[in-house]
Structures are given as C-alpha cells and as structure tokens.
Write an enzyme that holds these catalytic residues in place. Structure first.
Site, PDB file in Angstrom:
ATOM      1  N   ALA A 142      15.836 -18.195 -25.652  1.00 43.29           N
ATOM      2  CA  ALA A 142      16.716 -17.168 -26.224  1.00 43.29           C
ATOM      3  C   ALA A 142      17.137 -17.531 -27.638  1.00 43.29           C
ATOM      4  CB  ALA A 142      17.933 -16.972 -25.333  1.00 43.29           C
ATOM      5  N   ALA A 143      16.204 -18.138 -28.388  1.00 44.68           N
ATOM      6  CA  ALA A 143      16.570 -18.553 -29.746  1.00 44.68           C
ATOM      7  C   ALA A 143      16.107 -17.556 -30.804  1.00 44.68           C
ATOM      8  CB  ALA A 143      16.004 -19.937 -30.040  1.00 44.68           C
ATOM      9  N   ARG A 171      15.586  -7.104 -35.670  1.00 45.66           N
ATOM     10  CA  ARG A 171      15.340  -5.658 -35.588  1.00 45.66           C
ATOM     11  C   ARG A 171      16.437  -4.886 -34.857  1.00 45.66           C
ATOM     12  NH1 ARG A 171       9.351  -5.800 -33.376  1.00 45.66           N
ATOM     13  NH2 ARG A 171       9.832  -8.009 -33.109  1.00 45.66           N
ATOM     14  N   GLN A 229      17.992 -24.798 -30.738  1.00 47.29           N
ATOM     15  CA  GLN A 229      16.794 -24.740 -31.577  1.00 47.29           C
ATOM     16  C   GLN A 229      17.223 -24.034 -32.853  1.00 47.29           C
ATOM     17  OE1 GLN A 229      13.755 -21.929 -30.449  1.00 47.29           O
ATOM     18  NE2 GLN A 229      12.106 -23.095 -31.399  1.00 47.29           N
ATOM     19  N   ALA A 266      65.436  20.571 -10.431  1.00 49.57           N
ATOM     20  CA  ALA A 266      64.550  20.668 -11.589  1.00 49.57           C
ATOM     21  C   ALA A 266      65.300  20.316 -12.863  1.00 49.57           C
ATOM     22  CB  ALA A 266      63.974  22.072 -11.680  1.00 49.57           C
ATOM     23  N   ARG A 300      72.395  18.607 -14.906  1.00 47.19           N
ATOM     24  CA  ARG A 300      71.957  19.796 -15.629  1.00 47.19           C
ATOM     25  C   ARG A 300      73.212  20.496 -16.144  1.00 47.19           C
ATOM     26  NH1 ARG A 300      69.332  23.955 -11.730  1.00 47.19           N
ATOM     27  NH2 ARG A 300      67.691  22.432 -11.371  1.00 47.19           N
TER      28      ARG A 300
HETATM   29  C1  UD1 Z   1       4.864 -14.247 -26.724  1.00 45.59           C
HETATM   30  C2  UD1 Z   1       3.589 -14.939 -26.256  1.00 45.59           C
HETATM   31  C3  UD1 Z   1       2.502 -13.885 -26.013  1.00 45.59           C
HETATM   32  C4  UD1 Z   1       2.994 -12.857 -25.010  1.00 45.59           C
HETATM   33  C5  UD1 Z   1       4.311 -12.250 -25.470  1.00 45.59           C
HETATM   34  C6  UD1 Z   1       4.880 -11.381 -24.386  1.00 45.59           C
HETATM   35  C7  UD1 Z   1       3.541 -17.124 -27.342  1.00 45.59           C
HETATM   36  C8  UD1 Z   1       2.958 -17.921 -28.447  1.00 45.59           C
HETATM   37  N1  UD1 Z   1       3.140 -15.860 -27.266  1.00 45.59           N
HETATM   38  O1  UD1 Z   1       4.582 -13.672 -27.979  1.00 45.59           O
HETATM   39  O2  UD1 Z   1       1.320 -14.493 -25.531  1.00 45.59           O
HETATM   40  O3  UD1 Z   1       2.013 -11.853 -24.819  1.00 45.59           O
HETATM   41  O4  UD1 Z   1       5.273 -13.283 -25.746  1.00 45.59           O
HETATM   42  O5  UD1 Z   1       6.003 -10.690 -24.873  1.00 45.59           O
HETATM   43  O6  UD1 Z   1       4.309 -17.632 -26.553  1.00 45.59           O
HETATM   44  N2  UD1 Z   1      11.692 -17.795 -28.872  1.00 45.59           N
HETATM   45  C9  UD1 Z   1      12.481 -18.907 -29.028  1.00 45.59           C
HETATM   46  N3  UD1 Z   1      12.195 -19.782 -30.025  1.00 45.59           N
HETATM   47  C10 UD1 Z   1      11.157 -19.588 -30.881  1.00 45.59           C
HETATM   48  C11 UD1 Z   1      10.362 -18.451 -30.725  1.00 45.59           C
HETATM   49  C12 UD1 Z   1      10.652 -17.563 -29.702  1.00 45.59           C
HETATM   50  O7  UD1 Z   1      13.431 -19.122 -28.279  1.00 45.59           O
HETATM   51  O8  UD1 Z   1      10.973 -20.427 -31.750  1.00 45.59           O
HETATM   52  C13 UD1 Z   1      11.992 -16.861 -27.799  1.00 45.59           C
HETATM   53  C14 UD1 Z   1      12.325 -15.492 -28.330  1.00 45.59           C
HETATM   54  O9  UD1 Z   1      13.741 -15.344 -28.442  1.00 45.59           O
HETATM   55  C15 UD1 Z   1      11.780 -14.576 -27.261  1.00 45.59           C
HETATM   56  C16 UD1 Z   1      10.644 -15.366 -26.642  1.00 45.59           C
HETATM   57  O10 UD1 Z   1      10.834 -16.697 -27.029  1.00 45.59           O
HETATM   58  O11 UD1 Z   1      12.740 -14.342 -26.265  1.00 45.59           O
HETATM   59  C17 UD1 Z   1       9.264 -14.852 -27.050  1.00 45.59           C
HETATM   60  O12 UD1 Z   1       9.132 -15.002 -28.437  1.00 45.59           O
HETATM   61  P1  UD1 Z   1       8.367 -13.949 -29.330  1.00 45.59           P
HETATM   62  O13 UD1 Z   1       8.420 -14.399 -30.741  1.00 45.59           O
HETATM   63  O14 UD1 Z   1       8.849 -12.584 -29.035  1.00 45.59           O
HETATM   64  O15 UD1 Z   1       6.884 -14.117 -28.800  1.00 45.59           O
HETATM   65  P2  UD1 Z   1       5.695 -13.135 -29.026  1.00 45.59           P
HETATM   66  O16 UD1 Z   1       5.143 -13.328 -30.369  1.00 45.59           O
HETATM   67  O17 UD1 Z   1       6.076 -11.769 -28.641  1.00 45.59           O
END
Ligand code: UD1
Ligand code: CA
Length: 451
Positions: free
Chosen positions: A11-12, A17, A75, A419, A436
C-alpha cells in the site's frame, strides 16, 4: 498448504490519479475505507501475521489503522512491487506461506484467496478479453508458468496472451526471501518487479501454479475516482442481490445504498433511494419509505418508516410508525404502537407503548411513558446554554399543543397540560396544569381610523 500464513499488503503507491489530499486507500467504498475491505478479507484467512507496506502519506494510514494488529514497513522511496516486498521480507515468519495482496484492489474474494493458499506457490490469474496493461502469464508446453512479463516489456507475441497476473501471489517464505534479493531493475520501467520471482521459481524447479479467479471483477484495482465508483457499483449490486434473495423487496434496487453491515429478517420493504449505513439490524415486516437514511439502528418487527426520515442509533421495539420527515437522533427508543410523525426530532429519548408525537416537536433528553399524547409544537427545553437536563413524562399524560417543558421537569401520571403552557415546575398527576394569560374580550372597542 501451511498452517502458518503471513500476509503482505502493498500500500505504498502514491495514488496521484485520485487528485486528493487523502491517501488513496482511505477513500470510502461501501461504508468503509478501501484498505478495510482488503484487511477484513485478509483477516478471514486467519493469518499469523499481516505486514503492511506503506509509503507516501503513510502516517494517515498508520493513524487510521492504529488499532489493527499489523507490522508496519515503510517504503519511502517506492521502486516497484519487488522493492516493496524486499523491505517486507525480513519480517516474514520462518516456514510460513506468504500471501501478497495489493491495498488498492478491495473486491478480492475470500474464496479465491483460500483456494490460492491450498497451493505451495501460486499466482492468482484471470482471462481477460482486453489484457492491456497487465502482466502476462507465460507458460511452457507443459503448462507451467515460466515467467510473468509486464505490458511495457512484452513482445508483440506476448501481448496476445490473454491470461494475466492479478498482482496477488503466494510463495514459501524461504524461497521468497532468497529470490526477492535476486531480482534487478533492468526493465522498461526501471523498477524492481515482484513478478520476476515467478521466473526464478521456474528456474529453480519450483514453478508457481496458476489459479484462475472466479470472477474477473474481484481483482479490479482502483487508481482514480471513476474506478472507485465502478467498484462501488459492483459491491452495491452484490449486496442488494444478497438482500433480495434473503427476503427483502426493493422495487428500485439500483437506488438503494448499503454502506456497512446489515442483518435482515424477511418480508422487508425498502423503497427508492434508501441509504443504510453502519450496523443495522432489521426485523421481519419492516418497511422503509423512500429517501430515508437509517444508520446503526435496530428496527423491531413491523416498524413502518414513512419517506424522508433520518434515523441514527435508534431502537424500535416493533409495530410503530415513524415519519414522514422524522429525525430520530442517537439514543432514541420507540415503543410498540408508538407514533413519531412529521417534523418531529428526538434525541436521547424513550417513547413508551402507544405514545404519540405526531407533529412538529422536539423531544430531547426525555423519558416518555405509555399512552402519552404530545401535541403539535411541543418542545423540551433541555439545554440552558451550559448544561442539559431531563424531562420526564409519566404514563397517560396529555400535553397540549405549543407547550414548552423547561427541564428538569416531571409531568405526573395522567396529568393534562393546557395548550400554550410554559412548564417550569413539575405538573401534578391527574390534574390540569396550564400557564396562560387569561383570554379577554374588550367590549365597545373601536378599530382605529386612518388619519
Ligand atoms: C502489477 C503487476 C502486474 C499485474 C498488476 C495487476 C508487478 C511488477 N506487476 O502491475 O503484473 O498485472 O499489478 O494490477 O508487480 N506498490 C507499492 N510499492 C511500490 C510499487 C507498488 O507498495 O513500489 C503497491 C501499489 O500501491 C499497488 C500495488 O503495489 O497497490 C501494485 O502496484 P502497481 O504499480 O499498480 O503495479 P502495476 O504496474 O499495476
Ligand atoms: Ca496497478
């Protein structure tokens, strides 16, 4: 299969967007934060440990989840999903099975995850008509996964593959700890890919299995507010369907919103535009009128709520009428056969059996007995600007219209209040009390003439 499950939640991500000050995974979805959906589903798997990787604006997340038993890993300079797992890996238990989830895919289903955890090592995959953007699952002739290739690194031929990576994987702890250190960032995005671990598994003769998700919608991720609303629609559709199948009628289900937990009996009617928030318990034969909002309520059998009513932390004991346009605030308890009508507001108030406040009334901090009739325009003056005081109205009382009850004050059993009274002292039981100015008529009075 293992009895020591560890879960890492990624969740980093920045969530740029969303265009928001608020962290992406804290945005509300069906009554709770996005991350709560992931966490609640994760907890159903009974893991020994949950490790949360947080980053950008992570303090918001830590504060929001401060009561949760999770291991926090920061992270602060995200360099990809592999980098996130590199940081989390040292916290993983020995001889555990590690399930990696993403914090922004809240629709993930327990059944799919449970199926995944039956394997030694596996990837949750999906068949997509339009696989654009996802990592593709590369299999050999024996149907083993050789690797996962990201969209930006894929060849024209690989881009034709319709089986994709959901982002959710399961690995053995020691393998994960070893392989995650071996990945590099020599790829189109210059990131450390978690997915490279799958290729290392194949090279080390411990390939990952592919487990297909039951419903593609459940792996949907949220990057912007459009996708957030799409997830909301998916969840609401599912909740309403479940309710209708368990005995709740909704003539216009698409307009009904369920934001929280709901326990329902049978033969319940929920009309257009109703919002159900928090924890609600609704017994048999309850009807909720159009555009009402019901939050954290316990509605007894045969409660009828007319349109445009708003109830929060209310208990109804059964067979009563509320609204239209009633506002029942926290601490309201409505007895059987009671009636609270239009433009009546209550707060911390108990209304007894067969008692009625039918119109235009405020009842705060009060205890109202059985068979009481409260006239239109009655107001409990419960607040002197500093402290709040209680009004007690005993059984069989009749309160005339436009009465102010200046608390603390008690109206004895069977009393009648005339009332227009401003009651500042207790009213004796069985008697008529009124304050009243006497009505008089001036004989021989002449209308003034225009000068
Ligand atoms: C990732 C997968 C891809 C898959 C897709 C599904 C990898 C390299 N690719 O791609 O194969 O089809 O998800 O949605 O894993 N996050 C971190 N730290 C980071 C980067 C990301 O915590 O440094 C978390 C993001 O918050 C997110 C999740 O990891 O919740 C996925 O990251 P995201 O960048 O969306 O991966 P995709 O490029 O979509
Ligand atoms: Ca993504």
């Amino acid at each position: 299969m293992t009895n020591n499950l560890n879960i890492i939640i990624l969740a980093a991500g920045k969530g740029t967007r969303m265009k928001s000050e608020k962290l992406k995974v804290l945005h509300p979805l069906a009554g709770k934060a996005i991350i709560d959906h992931v966490l609640d589903t994760a907890k159903l798997l009974n893991p020994n440990k949950i490790i949360m990787v947080y980053g950008h604006q992570g303090e918001q997340l830590k504060k929001y989840l401060e009561h949760e038993n999770v291991v926090w890993v920061e992270q602060n300079n995200p360099q990809g999903t592999g980098h996130a797992v590199q940081l989390a890996a040292p916290f993983v238990d020995k001889n555990s099975s590690v399930l990696i989830l993403v914090g922004d895919a809240p629709l993930i289903e327990f059944d799919d995850l449970q199926k995944l955890t039956q394997y030694k090592q596996a990837v949750l995959t999906a068949e997509m008509q339009n696989p654009f953007g996802y990592g593709r699952i590369i299999k050999n002739s024996e149907n083993q996964i050789e690797a996962i290739v990201e969209e930006k690194d894929a060849s024209q031929q690989q881009k034709q593959i319709s089986e994709i990576n959901s982002g959710i994987i399961l690995a053995e702890s020691e393998n994960l700890q070893s392989w995650i250190q071996q990945i590099d960032n020599n790829n189109a995005q210059g990131e450390y890919y978690l997915t490279d671990v799958i290729g290392l598994g194949f090279k080390n003769n411990q390939p990952f299995s592919a487990v297909t998700v039951r419903d593609n919608r459940s792996i949907k991720g949220i990057n912007d507010r459009v996708q957030l609303s799409e997830c909301e629609t998916i969840l609401q559709t599912k909740y309403r369907k479940h309710l209708m199948l368990s005995g709740v009628s909704m003539p216009h289900p698409k307009t009904v919103e369920i934001r929280g937990q709901l326990t329902c009996g049978q033969d319940i009617e929920i009309d257009t535009g109703v919002i159900l928030e928090g924890n609600n318990e609704i017994a048999d034969n309850v009807s909720i009128g159009a555009y009402s909002i019901i939050k954290n309520c316990k509605l007894g059998k045969n409660t009828r709520i007319a349109p445009h009513s708003m109830l929060e932390n209310v208990i109804t004991k059964g067979d009563c009428d509320i609204g239209p346009f009633a506002r029942l605030r926290p601490g309201t308890v409505i007895g059987e056969k009671a009636k609270v009508g239009n433009f009546v507001e209550t707060k911390k108030t108990t209304i007894g059996y067969n008692s009625k406040a039918s119109h235009l009334t405020y009842l705060g901090d009060s205890e109202i007995g059985d068979n009481v009739n409260i006239g239109a325009g009655t107001i409990t003056c419960n607040y002197d600007g500093v402290n709040k005081f209680k009004t007690i109205i005993e059984d069989d009382v009749f309160i005339g219209s436009d009465t102010q009850l200046v608390a603390p004050v008690t109206v004895g059993k069977g009393a009648t209040i005339g009332a227009g009274t401003t009651l500042t002292k207790n009213a004796e039981s069985g008697k008529l009390t009124l304050s009243r100015a006497r009505q008089k008529t001036i004989d021989g009075w002449q209308k003034p003439k225009k000068q």
